[in-house]
Design a protein around this motif. Structure first.
Motif, PDB file in Angstrom:
ATOM      1  N   ARG A   7      -1.669   7.151 -38.211  1.00  0.00           N
ATOM      2  CA  ARG A   7      -2.970   7.791 -38.003  1.00  0.00           C
ATOM      3  C   ARG A   7      -3.433   8.576 -39.215  1.00  0.00           C
ATOM      4  NH1 ARG A   7      -4.781   8.972 -32.646  1.00  0.00           N
ATOM      5  NH2 ARG A   7      -5.554  10.938 -33.509  1.00  0.00           N
ATOM      6  N   PHE A  46     -15.504  14.045 -37.258  1.00  0.00           N
ATOM      7  CA  PHE A  46     -15.197  14.434 -35.881  1.00  0.00           C
ATOM      8  C   PHE A  46     -16.145  15.539 -35.459  1.00  0.00           C
ATOM      9  CE2 PHE A  46     -12.708  17.132 -38.622  1.00  0.00           C
ATOM     10  CZ  PHE A  46     -12.779  18.383 -38.037  1.00  0.00           C
ATOM     11  N   ARG A  47     -16.290  15.687 -34.153  1.00  0.00           N
ATOM     12  CA  ARG A  47     -17.203  16.671 -33.587  1.00  0.00           C
ATOM     13  C   ARG A  47     -16.413  17.827 -33.009  1.00  0.00           C
ATOM     14  NH1 ARG A  47     -21.766  15.496 -28.867  1.00  0.00           N
ATOM     15  NH2 ARG A  47     -22.750  17.561 -28.922  1.00  0.00           N
ATOM     16  N   PRO A 103     -18.511   6.255 -31.414  1.00  0.00           N
ATOM     17  CA  PRO A 103     -17.174   6.835 -31.193  1.00  0.00           C
ATOM     18  C   PRO A 103     -16.075   5.818 -31.481  1.00  0.00           C
ATOM     19  CG  PRO A 103     -18.222   6.305 -29.111  1.00  0.00           C
ATOM     20  CD  PRO A 103     -19.248   6.053 -30.164  1.00  0.00           C
ATOM     21  N   VAL A 104     -14.921   6.324 -31.926  1.00  0.00           N
ATOM     22  CA  VAL A 104     -13.755   5.487 -32.182  1.00  0.00           C
ATOM     23  C   VAL A 104     -12.912   5.453 -30.910  1.00  0.00           C
ATOM     24  CG1 VAL A 104     -11.702   5.165 -33.598  1.00  0.00           C
ATOM     25  CG2 VAL A 104     -13.797   6.068 -34.630  1.00  0.00           C
ATOM     26  N   HIS A 105     -12.773   4.275 -30.335  1.00  0.00           N
ATOM     27  CA  HIS A 105     -11.980   4.108 -29.109  1.00  0.00           C
ATOM     28  C   HIS A 105     -10.518   3.905 -29.499  1.00  0.00           C
ATOM     29  CE1 HIS A 105     -15.711   3.741 -26.808  1.00  0.00           C
ATOM     30  NE2 HIS A 105     -16.131   2.891 -27.741  1.00  0.00           N
ATOM     31  N   PHE A 106      -9.703   4.904 -29.184  1.00  0.00           N
ATOM     32  CA  PHE A 106      -8.276   4.853 -29.526  1.00  0.00           C
ATOM     33  C   PHE A 106      -7.510   4.382 -28.296  1.00  0.00           C
ATOM     34  CE2 PHE A 106      -4.076   6.292 -30.698  1.00  0.00           C
ATOM     35  CZ  PHE A 106      -4.056   6.083 -32.068  1.00  0.00           C
ATOM     36  N   THR A 164     -12.679   0.136 -32.635  1.00  0.00           N
ATOM     37  CA  THR A 164     -11.522   0.261 -31.745  1.00  0.00           C
ATOM     38  C   THR A 164     -10.259   0.355 -32.582  1.00  0.00           C
ATOM     39  OG1 THR A 164     -12.648  -1.054 -30.052  1.00  0.00           O
ATOM     40  CG2 THR A 164     -10.277  -0.777 -29.826  1.00  0.00           C
ATOM     41  N   ILE A 173     -21.728  16.439 -36.902  1.00  0.00           N
ATOM     42  CA  ILE A 173     -20.468  15.797 -37.258  1.00  0.00           C
ATOM     43  C   ILE A 173     -19.900  16.473 -38.492  1.00  0.00           C
ATOM     44  CG2 ILE A 173     -19.375  13.632 -37.906  1.00  0.00           C
ATOM     45  CD1 ILE A 173     -20.337  13.626 -35.056  1.00  0.00           C
ATOM     46  N   PRO A 179     -10.393  10.075 -37.694  1.00  0.00           N
ATOM     47  CA  PRO A 179     -11.782  10.349 -37.281  1.00  0.00           C
ATOM     48  C   PRO A 179     -12.030   9.994 -35.821  1.00  0.00           C
ATOM     49  CG  PRO A 179     -11.695   8.356 -38.602  1.00  0.00           C
ATOM     50  CD  PRO A 179     -10.320   8.958 -38.651  1.00  0.00           C
ATOM     51  N   GLU A 180     -13.003  10.695 -35.244  1.00  0.00           N
ATOM     52  CA  GLU A 180     -13.419  10.439 -33.872  1.00  0.00           C
ATOM     53  C   GLU A 180     -14.729   9.665 -33.798  1.00  0.00           C
ATOM     54  OE1 GLU A 180     -13.717  14.236 -32.075  1.00  0.00           O
ATOM     55  OE2 GLU A 180     -11.551  14.638 -32.105  1.00  0.00           O
ATOM     56  N   PHE A 181     -15.551   9.735 -34.860  1.00  0.00           N
ATOM     57  CA  PHE A 181     -16.836   9.058 -34.871  1.00  0.00           C
ATOM     58  C   PHE A 181     -17.022   8.370 -36.216  1.00  0.00           C
ATOM     59  CE2 PHE A 181     -17.362  12.334 -31.692  1.00  0.00           C
ATOM     60  CZ  PHE A 181     -18.098  11.713 -30.694  1.00  0.00           C
TER      61      PHE A 181
END
Length: 587
Positions: free
Chosen positions: A463, A392-393, A487-490, A530, A400, A468-470
């Motif tokens: 979760r 994550f950022r 990026p992870v699209h949630f 995703t 990262i 993670p976000e990326f």
């Protein structure tokens, strides 16, 4: 132009023309050298005209005389000889090559070796191969090449200018000798001799990239295939050059005890010099020994004692045990270019007549001291079965942030035998590239269960801690290249029932990847990730009854590679215009 200047100019041009004419009448000396025969033809010269124009001062030094002998011996010069004590492929001038090596050459990589092309006459070494002979032979010719240019150098009066040499610095011992050889020139304290500095001399106090690793007797041998798949033991291991090769050996099982390359001591006994040409030695420490049986089962030994091949008779079959099948070197170096540690891991096995010729594997890796190697999931593309790199950022800063363990960067819920969701918090499994996964658990609801508390508990369970976000697009993506990360699209998907509490029941992760790069060696690249959190209405439970709901997680990898299309250049178009009166008088 004055009249008095014209005759000297004509004489100078006449001298240049006469010099070229004299060279054109020279008989070329040719030396043809095969492997066992040499033939030389004589050389004759005609005198060249070199008149001295009037009223022109004489240049210091001789202006005529015999040509100086060339400083560079082209017959001994070999620019393609790159490996010490080893024959280079297609290098016909390599002195380490034998007639057996010439028989497998396809052509000479350097067919002509010459000296300075500015001279009017120079030596040239010509190499070729005679494929009609059995076996094929190398043909060597030493000829005189004539430069047809009128501006070529015919005579030089300063022989040291023919090569790059370090001038001799004057001192009290050689001062008188240098004064006599200087021919009247004056010495200056700030002359060109000042360019000989310590930087021109090779620095042997450290290893540099590509330098062979020295041992107490020669160099660290790293067997590798040369012109064929057979192992060549004369290949040196180079500093900071990681290698992994496979080669074969033709052996006789009954003589396995006498072959050094099959013994563990052959690879562990050398002592590496800490720096080149030093007296400090670094011994090779045996780190692990693994035994492989005939049925491919592996057993790691507790000790690291030296083992030697042994010939054993199993009935009518003879087998050789404790034979080296795989060698792995791990060398630790410092910032100063010194070898600090050397570790060795070997795989020993049993061979019989059925597995001859024997295939061996050799690897060598260099690790910098006081640093930890960064695990990769591919180089560059992802490798099936390795975990996804994720992180994550932070709101402030760049780069990262990732956990130390790559197996804990992108995880999902792991199933257990009890399948109790409330007891599975913290039990996770990594997402492995290319592996579709599905896991779950059971959630028991009673009439006393509160929807909001259970929904928050299940969401945290799906979760995990630090979702993670990326995700890294490649297995070796760097953390500082933030713009390259995916990026992870949630996405949250809920039921359409109004005024009802939503309970998360599933987390579906879809990873889209594509084949990137050449068709011959495509690399796996992640292009989209995703995470879909699916929720449903909270079920109503009657008093005194329990209801069980299944909570699950699914991971799917989807190949979105476009079909490969062969690319062709655009067809050329003809852009031609006819004259305006081409069809006159018809139009």
């Amino acid at each position: 132009m004055g009249v008095g200047v014209l005759p000297p100019l004509l004489l100078v041009l006449l001298a240049c023309w006469a010099s070229v004419s004299a060279q054109a009448g020279t008989t070329v000396a040719v030396t043809t050298e095969a492997l066992n025969s040499t033939e030389t033809a004589p050389m004759t010269f005609r005198p060249a005209l070199s008149p001295k124009p009037p009223n022109i001062p004489r240049i210091p030094g001789p202006s005529s005389g015999p040509r100086p002998s060339p400083v560079t011996d082209v017959a001994a010069l070999c620019v393609c000889d790159l490996s010490p004590a080893q024959c280079d492929v297609n290098c016909c001038c390599d002195p380490d090559c034998s007639s057996t090596d010439f028989s497998v050459f396809s052509a000479c990589s350097i067919p002509v070796v010459t000296g300075d092309s500015q001279f009017c006459s120079q030596k040239a070494a010509i190499y070729s191969l005679n494929f009609t002979a059995n076996p094929p032979q190398r043909i060597f010719k030493l000829v005189d090449q004539i430069n047809p240019s009128i501006f070529c150098i015919h005579i030089t009066n300063y022989k040291p200018a023919l090569s790059f040499i370090n001038p001799e610095v004057p001192d009290e011992d050689n001062f008188d000798k240098l004064i006599k050889s200087s021919d009247g020139f004056s010495w200056n304290a700030e002359s060109d001799v000042s360019f000989t500095t310590e930087s021109d001399t090779p620095n042997t106090s450290k290893y540099e990239y590509g330098v062979p690793l020295q041992t107490s007797d020669s160099f660290l041998r790293f067997p590798s295939p040369l012109t064929s798949s057979l192992c060549s033991d004369n290949n040196p291991a180079a500093f900071l050059v990681n290698q992994a090769v496979k080669c074969t050996r033709r052996i006789n099982v009954e003589q396995c005890e006498e072959i050094e390359a099959l013994s563990m001591a052959y690879y562990s006994s050398p002592k590496i010099l800490r720096v080149p040409d030093s007296i400090t030695e670094v011994p090779i420490t045996v780190q692990s020994i693994v035994i492989q049986s005939l049925n491919k089962s592996l057993t790691r030994l507790e000790g690291t004692d030296m083992l030697r091949p042994a010939l054993v008779e199993a009935g009518a079959v003879k087998v050789c045990t404790k034979v080296v099948l795989e060698v792995k070197y791990s060398l630790t170096y410092t910032d100063a270019g010194e070898i600090a540690k050397a570790h060795l891991s070997v795989l020993l096995g049993t061979i019989s007549n059925a597995v001859v010729p024997l295939q061996q594997t050799f690897e060598i890796h260099f690790i910098q001291q006081s640093t930890k190697p960064v695990p990769l999931s591919g180089n560059p593309g992802y490798v099936v079965g390795l975990p996804l790199a994720a992180g994550f950022r932070p709101p402030v800063g760049s780069g990262i942030i990732q956990t130390m363990s790559r197996y804990g960067q992108f995880t999902v819920l792991r199933s257990t035998a009890e399948q109790d969701c409330l007891a599975m918090e913290g039990i996770r499994t990594p997402v492995l590239f290319g592996y579709n996964m599905q896991s779950g658990c059971k959630l028991r609801l009673t009439s006393a269960t509160t929807c909001l508390l259970v929904a928050e508990k299940v969401k945290s369970l799906l979760r995990g801690q630090g979702f993670p976000e990326f995700v890294a697009p490649f297995g070796n993506s760097r953390a500082q290249d933030v713009l390259d990360w995916v990026p992870v699209h949630f996405v949250t998907q809920a039921s359409h029932v109004k005024d009802s509490c939503q309970l998360p029941v599933a987390l579906v992760i879809e990873v889209k990847w594509t084949k990137y790069g050449s068709l011959l060696n495509p690399q796996a690249k992640i292009v989209n990730v995703t995470a879909n959190l699916i929720s449903s209405s909270f079920p109503e439970t009657n008093s005194g009854n329990e209801r069980t709901i299944f909570i699950f997680t699914a991971v799917t990898f989807v190949d979105v590679s476009a079909p490969a299309e062969a690319g062709f250049r655009a067809r050329p178009t003809i852009n031609a215009k006819l004259p305006f009166n081409f069809f006159f008088p018809f139009v």
